[in-house]
Design an enzyme around this catalytic site. Sequence first.
Site, short mmCIF file in Angstrom:
data_model
loop_
_atom_site.label_atom_id
_atom_site.label_comp_id
_atom_site.label_asym_id
_atom_site.label_seq_id
_atom_site.Cartn_x
_atom_site.Cartn_y
_atom_site.Cartn_z
N LYS A 101 0.86 -1.18 0.00
CA LYS A 101 0.00 0.00 0.00
C LYS A 101 0.90 1.23 0.00
CE LYS A 101 -3.92 0.08 0.49
NZ LYS A 101 -4.91 0.18 -0.61
N SER A 102 0.61 2.17 -0.88
CA SER A 102 1.42 3.38 -1.01
C SER A 102 1.55 4.12 0.32
CB SER A 102 0.80 4.29 -2.07
OG SER A 102 1.46 5.52 -2.12
N GLU A 129 6.25 -10.81 3.64
CA GLU A 129 7.64 -10.61 4.06
C GLU A 129 7.78 -9.14 4.45
OE1 GLU A 129 8.82 -11.57 0.24
OE2 GLU A 129 8.87 -13.72 0.55
N GLN A 148 -2.32 -4.98 -1.45
CA GLN A 148 -3.39 -5.13 -2.43
C GLN A 148 -3.02 -6.24 -3.40
OE1 GLN A 148 -3.70 -1.11 -3.68
NE2 GLN A 148 -1.75 -1.11 -4.76
N GLN A 174 -1.47 -23.31 3.08
CA GLN A 174 -0.80 -22.73 4.25
C GLN A 174 -1.74 -21.84 5.04
OE1 GLN A 174 2.60 -20.59 2.71
NE2 GLN A 174 1.38 -18.90 1.94
#
EC number: 3.5.4.30
Length: 190
Positions: A101-102, A129, A148, A174
Amino acid sequence: MLLSDRDLRAEISSGRLGIDPFDDTLVQPSSIDVRLDCLFRVFNNTRYTHIDPAKQQDELTSLVQPVDGEPFVLHPGEFVLGSTLELFTLPDNLAGRLEGKSSLGRLGLLTHSTAGFIDPGFSGHITLELSNVANLPITLWPGMKIGQLCMLRLTSPSEHPYGSSRAGSKYQGQRGPTPSRSCQNFIRST
């Protein structure tokens, strides 16, 4: 081809693209916002002298869950694994691309180091990560928007989608932040 909001909703409505839990307000013009789950994997710096992708190092990370209502604090230079709150199930003709996300990037939070691609056929929570490249700690709140997911339509359905016996799908199904399983298919050149 990148899917638009109306294409994303059509794939979800048809049941081909699974998102659980699904919140329609998270659908953006060409992506779906993903939220942070409450589990994290932190590295045990005292257990090993180094990380070896060729070896199974079971105690390399520990699972951590903040106390209810509290954030996880990610310190400068720290790297941890997190995961999406949502469980995603992709059909054999859609691939995903996870982006940050910016607004969080502008605070110094990196959502993924290298593994932003989601294969067609994948089903599970997406492991994140997370890195703090800022010079101040960043609080990570369970349930917050963390990234996103863009969906890309393949030119034809995958012949051997993720989850098939031929694909070697070691992360299929997972749940939560899943540690590396690189040793399962590590190849050394001779």
